[in-house]
Every structure is written in C-alpha cells, then in structure tokens.
Write a protein that holds these residues in place. Structure first.
Motif, short mmCIF file in Angstrom:
data_model
loop_
_atom_site.label_atom_id
_atom_site.label_comp_id
_atom_site.label_asym_id
_atom_site.label_seq_id
_atom_site.Cartn_x
_atom_site.Cartn_y
_atom_site.Cartn_z
N ALA A 98 22.70 4.51 103.45
CA ALA A 98 22.24 3.44 102.56
C ALA A 98 21.86 4.00 101.19
O ALA A 98 22.20 3.41 100.16
CB ALA A 98 21.04 2.73 103.20
N ALA A 99 21.18 5.14 101.17
CA ALA A 99 20.78 5.75 99.90
C ALA A 99 22.01 6.16 99.09
O ALA A 99 22.06 5.97 97.86
CB ALA A 99 19.89 6.97 100.16
N SER A 100 23.02 6.71 99.77
CA SER A 100 24.23 7.15 99.09
C SER A 100 25.01 5.96 98.52
O SER A 100 25.49 6.00 97.39
CB SER A 100 25.11 7.96 100.04
N PHE A 101 25.12 4.89 99.31
CA PHE A 101 25.86 3.72 98.83
C PHE A 101 25.10 3.01 97.71
O PHE A 101 25.72 2.44 96.81
CB PHE A 101 26.16 2.76 99.98
N LEU A 102 23.77 3.06 97.73
CA LEU A 102 22.99 2.49 96.64
C LEU A 102 23.25 3.26 95.34
O LEU A 102 23.42 2.67 94.26
CB LEU A 102 21.50 2.52 96.99
N PHE A 103 23.29 4.58 95.45
CA PHE A 103 23.59 5.42 94.30
C PHE A 103 25.00 5.14 93.79
O PHE A 103 25.25 5.05 92.59
CB PHE A 103 23.43 6.89 94.70
N ALA A 104 25.95 5.00 94.73
CA ALA A 104 27.34 4.72 94.36
C ALA A 104 27.45 3.38 93.65
O ALA A 104 28.20 3.22 92.68
CB ALA A 104 28.22 4.73 95.61
N HIS A 105 26.69 2.39 94.13
CA HIS A 105 26.71 1.07 93.49
C HIS A 105 26.15 1.13 92.08
O HIS A 105 26.70 0.51 91.16
CB HIS A 105 25.89 0.08 94.34
N LYS A 106 25.09 1.90 91.90
CA LYS A 106 24.49 2.04 90.56
C LYS A 106 25.46 2.70 89.59
O LYS A 106 25.48 2.39 88.39
CB LYS A 106 23.20 2.86 90.65
N LEU A 107 26.30 3.60 90.10
CA LEU A 107 27.29 4.28 89.25
C LEU A 107 28.58 3.48 89.11
O LEU A 107 29.52 3.93 88.44
CB LEU A 107 27.61 5.66 89.82
N HIS A 108 28.66 2.31 89.78
CA HIS A 108 29.85 1.44 89.71
C HIS A 108 31.10 2.16 90.23
O HIS A 108 32.20 1.99 89.68
CB HIS A 108 30.09 0.97 88.27
N LEU A 109 30.92 2.94 91.28
CA LEU A 109 32.04 3.74 91.78
C LEU A 109 33.19 2.90 92.31
O LEU A 109 34.34 3.35 92.32
CB LEU A 109 31.56 4.68 92.90
N PHE A 110 32.89 1.70 92.78
CA PHE A 110 33.93 0.89 93.41
C PHE A 110 34.62 -0.06 92.44
O PHE A 110 35.49 -0.83 92.84
CB PHE A 110 33.32 0.09 94.58
N GLU A 111 34.24 0.00 91.17
CA GLU A 111 34.85 -0.88 90.17
C GLU A 111 36.06 -0.21 89.56
O GLU A 111 36.02 0.97 89.18
CB GLU A 111 33.83 -1.23 89.09
N PRO A 112 37.18 -0.94 89.42
CA PRO A 112 38.41 -0.35 88.83
C PRO A 112 38.17 0.13 87.41
O PRO A 112 37.41 -0.48 86.65
CB PRO A 112 39.40 -1.52 88.87
N VAL A 113 38.84 1.21 87.04
CA VAL A 113 38.73 1.74 85.68
C VAL A 113 40.09 1.83 85.00
O VAL A 113 40.17 2.14 83.82
CB VAL A 113 38.07 3.13 85.66
#
Length: 399
Positions: free
Chosen positions: A345-360
């Motif tokens: 959960a902590a890792s996915f929260l960090f990933a969400h904050k960094l917008h890792l899953f958004e296309p670039v």
C-alpha cells in the motif's frame, strides 16, 4: 557454517574477492567498451548528456567469478565448509548454473555491442533460464497458508520457474536508468538475501548473494553519479539472473506460499516500475516494449530531484522494503500477510503520487525523418541540447 573455520571468514572472503576484483576490472571493462564502440550516446530518453561507455557487466561478472574461485580454493585447500549442500527436495547441478550464468552474461555482452533485437535478447534469457531449470533449479511444492496441505505444481514448475527467472532478469534491466541505480539496488537486495539465506541455513544462496553484493559495490565506485561507465545489459542481465537464482536457491527450501513473496518484496521497486510501465503504455495504446520517460527515476527528476537525490530516494525505498522482508520471515503467516499489504500500500501510494501509471508518450511528426514518432513532451528540447553536447566525444574533450 560450522567446522574449525569461524563463520565470518568464508563469507567475508567471498565479499572481499568480489569487491576487489570488480574494482580492479571496471577500468579494464571501460577500455574494452571504448575499443569496441559500446558507447551510450545521449538521446531524448536517456539522462546522460555526454557519451558514456557501457559493458560494465564485464567487471560484475568477473567479481562473481572471482568469489567462487575463492570459495573453491577455500573448500578444497583450507577446510571451509561445503556450501553446495543438497536439499532433500531439490538437487541442483551447480555446473549447469555456471553455464547458465555464462549464457546470460554472453547475451548481455552481445547486446551491448550489437544492440540485439528484443526477440533475440529474450531468446538468450529464456535459454539461460532453461539451462538453470534443467540443472535442477525449480520451484518446489508450496505449502498453503490455510492448512497443512501442499500445492504441487507438477510439470508446471518448470515453465513457471523459467518465467520467474526471465522476469527477475528484466526488472533489473528496466530499472537501470540512472547512475548507480541498478548497482545500488542490487547490492541492497542481494545483501538482504544473504542475511535471509544465512538465517535459513542455505549456504549456497548465501554465497551467491554475498558475491553479488561485493561485485555490485565494487562497480558502484565507478558507476555512481557522475558515472564513468554504465553496466550495460551485460551487467543488468547478470545481476537480475543472479538475484533470481539466489532467491530460488533459498526459497525453494522454505516451500511456503507467503515466503515466496519475500524476494518479490525485496525487488518491489523495480517490479513496480515495470508494472507501471506496462499499464501506462497500454493506456497510451502503444507497445509495452516502447521506451518512454515515465520510469520512477524520470518522475523523481521531474519533481525537482537531481540524479544523486533520485537514486538515494530509491535506495531508501528499497531498504525499507528489504527491512520489511526480514521482519516478514520472523513472524507468523497472517502478520506476514499484513506486513506485505502495508508495504504494498505504501509503495502504490508513492507510485500514485509520482503519477507512474499515467501515459507520457505523445505522437509527434519529426520533420527530419518524415515519420510520426512517439516522444515525451520534453524530448524535443532535450534532443536538441543532447545533439549539441555530443558533437565532441568525452574522450576528445579530455585531451
């Protein structure tokens, strides 16, 4: 490790041999890379702004090989305990493992020189994994957390193990994007595996893990920012394969479902980076093999971190996960599941904050080539600056 030899002497000797050999071999690897033209030049996706030689994997491989040469001499001549202890559930032909390591290293070396096609590189990875599996390195029966029953994979254990090893190889390969990142994460992960292997009494896994730790740290001396050499695929494939083998050598003796997730927690940062890359490229309707500037290190640098800071953040993240994995092995099944969920959960929260899953990636018409290309929004400016800086090679400027 028993016997008349203190426990710390063999493992510290392996660590020292790998560390010193890697330190000594890295400048040689750099010269070989320059001579062969294995140079990473700046592009819109890379963070290096000057050409840097790759093939640092030569030093990493030599470090691991030196450690096992020392282990062989120690066992044969100095009375060290035998680390190649067979298990009642698993018998490994270690010479087959040596061959598998040579194949994966050779695949990376060829890619550093000739830039193999993805299918060719994958074929080399699968071949190395198949050799290891043929040598007996196979995921065994798995105990269920819900009862005393065992889950038997049967013949499926063979392809599952191949997929596991190939996946481990590629998660380290994909995380290799900043100076010192893959080498540092591999050192932290391998040392954690060493600790867990010693605690479990798996001396073969411990020997391999401490060799990887020493070799990674020796190479890191030259690879930390500003790097004078990159590890290349010869390094990242070798490290990923070594970590995968080490985890299997240890985990297959535990045969616990919740214990199998421990190596995945240790490597959670590169795993999450790989998963997010697949998701955002799928969302952008492009091939999952299409490179982009959306990896964790790219996102951290977009947030204002420089290379060193971004790498240190990822070191700290990996260290937190590794400490959690050690705690997981010391508690019961359900607390272990709880710790895993908290770390995830902590890792996915960090990933969400960094917008890792958004296309670039964006479609862009390149007037120079006349083709529609996929780039990130910042690539145009970066490529113009990179071309200007790479007009004169670094070794010419040093004259």
């Amino acid at each position: 490790m028993g016997g008349f030899v203190p426990d710390w002497i063999p493992f510290s000797s392996l660590f020292a041999a790998a560390l010193l050999t890697s330190l000594a071999a890295t400048p040689l690897a750099r010269r070989i890379a320059v001579k062969l033209g294995a140079i990473d030049k700046p592009t819109g996706r890379r963070v290096n702004k000057v050409p840097v030689p790759r093939m640092g994997g030569i030093a990493i491989f030599c470090g691991i090989a030196a450690a096992f040469a020392v282990q062989y001499v120690g066992t044969m001549l100095l009375g060290w305990p035998v680390v190649l202890v067979p298990s009642p559930k698993l018998r490994v032909n270690y010479w087959m493992l040596v061959l598998a390591f040579c194949v994966i290293f050779g695949t990376g070396l060829l890619d550093d020189k000739f830039s193999l096609k993805p299918a060719q590189k994958l074929a080399g990875q699968v071949f190395a994994a198949v050799i290891a599996v043929a040598g007996g390195l196979v995921i065994g029966d798995i105990s269920s957390p819900l009862g005393p029953e065992f889950i038997s994979l049967g013949w499926m254990a063979y392809p599952v193990t191949v997929v596991y090893l190939v996946a481990y190889v590629n998660i380290i390969n994909l995380i290799d994007g900043l100076d010192g990142l893959a080498a540092g994460i591999s050192a932290i992960a391998s040392f954690t595996m060493f600790v867990l292997s010693v605690m479990a009494g798996r001396l073969d896994a411990a020997a391999l893990s401490i060799a990887v730790t020493g070799s990674s740290l020796g190479f890191l001396r030259y690879n930390f920012h500003p790097a004078s050499i990159f590890m290349g695929d010869s390094g990242s494939l070798t490290l990923g394969f070594a970590l995968g083998c080490s985890s299997l050598l240890s985990v297959t003796r535990f045969a616990g479902l919740t214990t199998i997730i421990v190596p995945l927690v240790i490597a959670a940062v590169p795993i999450l980076d790989t998963l997010s890359a697949i998701v955002r490229r799928t969302r952008a309707h492009v091939s999952i093999g299409q490179a982009d500037r959306g990896h964790i290190h790219h996102r951290l640098m977009d947030e204002g971190f420089d290379q060193r800071q971004a790498v240190l953040v990822m070191y700290a993240w990996t260290l937190m996960l590794c400490l959690g994995s050690v705690v997981m092995t010391q508690v019961g099944t359900w607390p272990r599941v709880g710790i895993f969920c908290a770390l995830a959960a902590a890792s996915f929260l960090f990933a969400h904050k960094l917008h890792l899953f958004e296309p670039v990636l964006l479609h862009h018409y390149n007037p120079r080539t006349g083709k529609d290309e996929l780039i990130s929004p910042a690539d145009d400016a970066f490529e113009a600056e990179a071309e200007k800086q790479s007009e004169q090679h670094w070794w010419e400027r040093d004259k």
